[in-house]
Design an enzyme around this catalytic site. Structure first.
Site, mmCIF file in Angstrom:
data_model
loop_
_atom_site.group_PDB
_atom_site.id
_atom_site.type_symbol
_atom_site.label_atom_id
_atom_site.label_comp_id
_atom_site.label_asym_id
_atom_site.label_seq_id
_atom_site.Cartn_x
_atom_site.Cartn_y
_atom_site.Cartn_z
ATOM 1 N N HIS A 1 -7.032 -10.649 9.342
ATOM 2 C CA HIS A 1 -7.272 -10.426 7.918
ATOM 3 C C HIS A 1 -7.602 -11.759 7.255
ATOM 4 C CE1 HIS A 1 -4.981 -6.331 7.514
ATOM 5 N NE2 HIS A 1 -5.772 -6.373 8.574
ATOM 6 N N GLU B 1 -6.266 -13.279 4.712
ATOM 7 C CA GLU B 1 -5.094 -14.114 4.412
ATOM 8 C C GLU B 1 -4.533 -14.767 5.676
ATOM 9 O OE1 GLU B 1 -5.107 -10.675 1.395
ATOM 10 O OE2 GLU B 1 -5.577 -10.974 3.519
ATOM 11 N N CYS C 1 -1.862 -7.168 2.194
ATOM 12 C CA CYS C 1 -1.176 -6.037 2.816
ATOM 13 C C CYS C 1 0.207 -6.489 3.287
ATOM 14 C CB CYS C 1 -2.008 -5.517 3.982
ATOM 15 S SG CYS C 1 -1.993 -6.603 5.427
ATOM 16 N N CYS D 1 0.088 -9.359 5.828
ATOM 17 C CA CYS D 1 -0.297 -10.648 5.247
ATOM 18 C C CYS D 1 0.776 -11.174 4.301
ATOM 19 C CB CYS D 1 -1.631 -10.520 4.534
ATOM 20 S SG CYS D 1 -3.013 -10.137 5.644
#
Length: 288
Positions: free
Chosen positions: A53, A55, A82, A85
């Site tokens: 992801h 992040e 999310c 993350c």
């Protein structure tokens, strides 16, 4: 003091790169004392790594630069992190985050998200992390608009042959839609009826596409409505003068000709968004 407004545009550009590559459209940056440390976007599709992801990637990049010392740092992302993350943010020791579009916003759109906000996760983790929300939310929201994302999927890496195929599908779809309508007009008011048909099919108001010039055989319209094709072209770096000419013009004319065979639809490609503040479009009635 870290100011996320100064850096969200960089995160948005990262998200656009993600969408151009065929990933999911998330971008993030880490700043320290208001200086950019790292920037990244999600690569989960292209790298075949579901943990990649934006992040996570930006934290990994920044860890190398900062020797894992995240004091005085802020993570700025286009979308609320999310749970995975958010947990990484806790373990990294970040004390400030900012984001544009929320998990709640995505869920309201019907998008697949884990319904656990970062604030809930931080609270459960006993982590004191400052959260700044809605940073350039309007700009970020375009990245996650379902219609825009559908257009991006259609137009990514498209060639002229595929555009022609998409135009044929759109033409048939509009003709079939018209056949299910009960629209009547006589020869005297065909242009006005055509204009109403144009608005109805696009689902827009007269204020969004006003008539700026009306003649006996022609209407000139300045369309300023929200357009998924326009936003997709901007994100993908495509020229609307090429895409709209091949994709939209003939299907719109085919729709109008269901109303009256003498109707024509034209665009002024010297006055087209995003190069101009409106798209100049014309409905013309030709003589037999």
């Amino acid at each position: 003091m870290n100011n996320p407004l100064d850096y969200m545009d960089i995160a948005i550009n990262e998200a656009k790169k993600s969408l151009q590559e065929g990933n999911s459209g998330f971008g993030a940056v880490i700043i320290k004392d208001n200086v950019l440390v790292s920037k990244a976007h999600d690569t989960d599709n292209t790298s075949k790594d579901p943990t990649a992801h934006a992040e996570i990637n930006v934290i990994r990049h920044a860890s190398v630069q900062l020797d894992s010392d995240f004091s005085n740092c802020m993570l700025v992302s286009t979308h609320e992190p999310c749970p995975m993350c958010s947990t990484a943010i806790v373990w990294a020791g970040l004390k400030q985050i900012a984001f544009g579009y929320s998990i709640k916003d995505s869920l309201a759109q019907g998008r697949r998200r884990i319904n656990l906000t970062c604030s809930e996760l931080f609270e459960r983790a006993g982590a004191s992390i400052e959260i700044i929300t809605d940073v350039k939310k309007e700009e970020c929201s375009l990245l996650y608009n379902n219609q825009v994302r559908k257009s991006i999927k259609q137009l990514r890496n498209v060639d002229s042959k595929e555009l022609s195929h998409l135009a044929d599908k759109l033409r048939n779809k509009r003709i079939n839609w018209f056949k299910n309508q009960n629209i009547q007009c006589d020869n005297d008011d065909v242009l006005d009826t055509a204009y109403q048909l144009f608005l109805t099919k696009l689902g827009i108001s007269a204020e969004e596409a006003p008539i700026v010039d009306k003649q006996d055989n022609k209407l000139v319209i300045h369309s300023k409505n929200f357009c998924p094709t326009l936003e997709a072209c901007k994100i993908l770096g495509l020229d609307t003068r090429d895409v709209c000419r091949q994709l939209n013009e003939e299907p719109t004319q085919a729709l109008l000709q269901q109303l009256h065979p003498n109707l024509r639809f034209k665009r002024n490609y010297d006055s087209l968004r995003p190069f101009k503040p409106y798209c100049e479009e014309m409905i013309i009635k030709v003589e037999n």
